[in-house]
Scaffold this motif. Structure first.
Motif, PDB file in Angstrom:
ATOM      1  N   THR A 104       0.844  -1.193   0.000  1.00 16.59           N
ATOM      2  CA  THR A 104       0.000   0.000   0.000  1.00 16.59           C
ATOM      3  C   THR A 104       0.880   1.243   0.000  1.00 16.59           C
ATOM      4  O   THR A 104       1.730   1.381   0.877  1.00 16.59           O
ATOM      5  CB  THR A 104      -0.838   0.020   1.301  1.00 16.59           C
ATOM      6  N   ASP A 106      -0.540   4.515  -0.269  1.00 14.52           N
ATOM      7  CA  ASP A 106      -1.231   5.666   0.322  1.00 14.52           C
ATOM      8  C   ASP A 106      -1.023   5.758   1.829  1.00 14.52           C
ATOM      9  O   ASP A 106      -1.254   6.801   2.424  1.00 14.52           O
ATOM     10  CB  ASP A 106      -2.723   5.678  -0.046  1.00 14.52           C
ATOM     11  N   GLU A 107      -0.596   4.676   2.462  1.00 14.68           N
ATOM     12  CA  GLU A 107      -0.410   4.716   3.915  1.00 14.68           C
ATOM     13  C   GLU A 107       1.075   4.822   4.287  1.00 14.68           C
ATOM     14  O   GLU A 107       1.430   4.775   5.458  1.00 14.68           O
ATOM     15  CB  GLU A 107      -0.996   3.448   4.553  1.00 14.68           C
ATOM     16  N   MET A 356      -0.080  -1.499   8.927  1.00 15.99           N
ATOM     17  CA  MET A 356      -0.280  -2.261   7.692  1.00 15.99           C
ATOM     18  C   MET A 356      -0.946  -3.604   7.967  1.00 15.99           C
ATOM     19  O   MET A 356      -1.743  -4.089   7.175  1.00 15.99           O
ATOM     20  CB  MET A 356       1.074  -2.523   7.003  1.00 15.99           C
ATOM     21  N   TYR A 360      -4.060  -4.725   5.787  1.00  9.97           N
ATOM     22  CA  TYR A 360      -4.015  -5.930   4.956  1.00  9.97           C
ATOM     23  C   TYR A 360      -5.006  -6.982   5.453  1.00  9.97           C
ATOM     24  O   TYR A 360      -5.579  -7.728   4.661  1.00  9.97           O
ATOM     25  CB  TYR A 360      -2.602  -6.508   4.900  1.00  9.97           C
ATOM     26  N   ARG A 363      -8.328  -6.046   4.014  1.00  9.83           N
ATOM     27  CA  ARG A 363      -8.352  -6.292   2.559  1.00  9.83           C
ATOM     28  C   ARG A 363      -8.469  -7.781   2.272  1.00  9.83           C
ATOM     29  O   ARG A 363      -9.204  -8.209   1.381  1.00  9.83           O
ATOM     30  CB  ARG A 363      -7.076  -5.731   1.908  1.00  9.83           C
ATOM     31  N   SER A 436      -1.969  -3.472  -2.930  1.00 12.73           N
ATOM     32  CA  SER A 436      -2.138  -2.138  -3.507  1.00 12.73           C
ATOM     33  C   SER A 436      -3.578  -1.852  -3.926  1.00 12.73           C
ATOM     34  O   SER A 436      -3.818  -0.875  -4.633  1.00 12.73           O
ATOM     35  CB  SER A 436      -1.204  -1.983  -4.714  1.00 12.73           C
ATOM     36  N   THR A 437      -4.529  -2.706  -3.516  1.00  7.13           N
ATOM     37  CA  THR A 437      -5.926  -2.463  -3.913  1.00  7.13           C
ATOM     38  C   THR A 437      -6.767  -2.063  -2.710  1.00  7.13           C
ATOM     39  O   THR A 437      -6.940  -2.857  -1.781  1.00  7.13           O
ATOM     40  CB  THR A 437      -6.546  -3.742  -4.537  1.00  7.13           C
ATOM     41  N   PRO A 438      -7.284  -0.837  -2.689  1.00  2.00           N
ATOM     42  CA  PRO A 438      -8.118  -0.406  -1.561  1.00  2.00           C
ATOM     43  C   PRO A 438      -9.313  -1.352  -1.382  1.00  2.00           C
ATOM     44  O   PRO A 438      -9.842  -1.882  -2.364  1.00  2.00           O
ATOM     45  CB  PRO A 438      -8.574   0.994  -1.958  1.00  2.00           C
TER      46      PRO A 438
END
Ligand SMILES: Cc1ncc(COP(=O)(O)O)c(C=O)c1O
Length: 455
Positions: A104, A106-107, A356, A360, A363, A436-438
């Protein structure tokens, strides 16, 4: 003491005038004198300047720029053919669902990171600028060591740590130190293809050993491949199927290495992210006889483009590792080592991992629920307890490579499973990265995945 740094322009081009002068076309006089100095022309006193008398005509012809393909014998090393052809595979084409090895962004604490980069660029410590140490920055190695002891139960001291350019260089250096061409090695089946590339290029013979829910089938490997000199394993989170090696198999593997003088290479590439329990302790931590070479990386936990990984080396092999590393690239680049030493020492690294892990975990839950909703029991999910990817297997009538090519046309990145096998018996499926997918985009991505697979 801080060193005064100047910009490149200041160092190489002191002022605009002399820069213009340096870049201006050569005058005929200075061109002549250069051609004379290089032996193309000669001067004869009282007569002038001529093409050199002994200048072979054929050489002039050879040096003229050619518009056709290069000709003549162009022999290169045979061993180059041991490397698989480099091709940017379709599934590596872009960022987003379901790219593997994509964290990710964005974080990521870019603000903190950039202030540390600035600090170490503006005021580099003199000692790190001329620190020709094939193991890397001492400060950084201390931080890595502290982290590995506390978070991964690795037995080490900072002198055993070599900082390298990602796990890939770690695998390469380790192979150069431990193995000769022709040596047999145990590898997991399926496994990590870039590890096989290193071993194949080194002329090693790969002995693929199947994996199940308890990791590599160690007893089978020992029976079937008595000549194997080393085992390459991912015991905390098997790549790509995601199992954890059981305690029984860990002990069996260590016992095999100890009894018959073999090596174990432990690739611990993403074990920071474990969702069902605490991270599993390393295999190296169980080893009482320094038979394990432990490899870790910042590629998953921070950014793959940092190209920073490390090796924990048994004390008696330090000199060998240092010699090989020195011959390859002398020593690593210092800047990010200094930055990371602070990033870890100031607690940012630990905080980032904790944050994270939660992201994760959510997600992963959404991904698994979406897959189950869309596919029902048409595919099987493996290894969802850890990491930043899950692996799914499909019935054998599907062709994962062909599906991956179609998906890439629609900007969906599917890493096919079948190329992860050495042998002929291969499962069809995909390694699906969700780093990497929100969360909000995952259900729609799974829907697209479903329609591509079922088309
Ligand atoms: C099994 C395995 N080992 C190592 C790595 C990391 O490689 P590197 O540190 O060279 O980026 C990966 C991929 O990220 C992997 O899947």
């Amino acid at each position: 003491m801080a060193i005064e740094m100047r910009s490149c322009e200041e160092i190489f081009v002191p002022d605009r005038k002399s820069h213009r002068a340096a870049c201006a076309p050569l005058s005929w006089a200075s061109r002549d004198s250069r051609l004379i100095a290089e032996g193309y022309f000669e001067t004869r006193v009282g007569s002038g300047t001529f093409v050199a008398r002994n200048f072979p005509e054929q050489l002039i012809a050879l040096s003229r720029p050619s518009e056709t393909a290069p000709s003549g014998v162009r022999r290169v090393a045979k061993r180059g053919s041991l490397y698989p052809r480099y091709a940017n595979e379709t599934h590596n084409g872009g960022w987003g669902a379901f790219g593997v090895h994509q964290p990710t962004l964005d974080e990521f604490p870019f603000q903190i990171w950039s202030s540390l980069v600035t600090r170490h660029s503006r005021n580099p410590r003199a000692s790190v600028l001329h620190n020709v140490n094939p193991f890397g920055s001492e400060r950084f190695r201390e931080q890595i060591c502290f982290y590995l002891r506390t978070a991964r139960a690795v037995k080490c001291d900072p002198s055993q740590i070599m900082v390298v350019s990602g796990s890939q260089q770690a695998l390469d250096i380790t192979t150069r130190v431990l193995l000769d061409p022709g040596d047999s090695v145990l590898v997991e089946e399926p496994g990590y293809s870039l590890e096989r590339t290193v071993l194949t290029a080194a002329g090693c013979r790969l002995n693929p050993v199947p994996v199940d829910q308890e990791g590599m089938k160690v007893a089978q490997a020992i029976r079937r491949y008595p000549a194997a000199r080393a085992a390459f394993v991912t015991p905390s989170h098997q790549f790509p199927l995601g199992s954890t090696m059981s305690a029984t198999r860990r002990l069996l593997l260590l016992n095999w290495a100890q009894r018959s003088g073999r090596w174990i290479v432990e690739d611990d590439y993403d074990s920071e992210y474990r969702f069902d329990a605490q991270p599993i302790a390393s295999l190296q931590g169980l080893d009482a006889n320094s038979r394990v070479i432990y490899i870790g990386t910042f590629s998953k936990v921070l950014l793959p483009s940092l190209r920073i990984g490390y090796i924990v080396i048994p004390g008696d092999l330090l000199e060998r590792f240092a010699s090989v590393r020195f011959a390859l690239d002398i020593f690593p680049s210092y800047l990010f080592h200094e930055v990371l030493a602070d990033f870890m020492g100031l607690g940012h690294f630990g905080r980032h991992i904790r944050k994270m892990r939660q992201i994760y975990s959510s997600r992963r839950t959404v991904l698994i629920e979406s897959i189950q909703q869309m596919f029902g029991d048409q595919l099987e999910i493996h290894g969802a307890a850890a990491g930043m990817h899950v692996t799914v297997t499909l019935p054998s009538r599907f062709d994962d490579r062909e599906i991956a090519v179609r998906a890439a046309r629609e900007r969906l990145w599917l890493w096919p499973l079948s190329p992860c096998y050495v042998g002929k018996e291969r499962k069809q499926g995909f390694v699906l990265g969700y780093g990497s997918t929100p969360e909000s985009q995952i259900p729609a991505a799974v829907k697209r995945f479903h329609s591509i697979v079922m088309a």
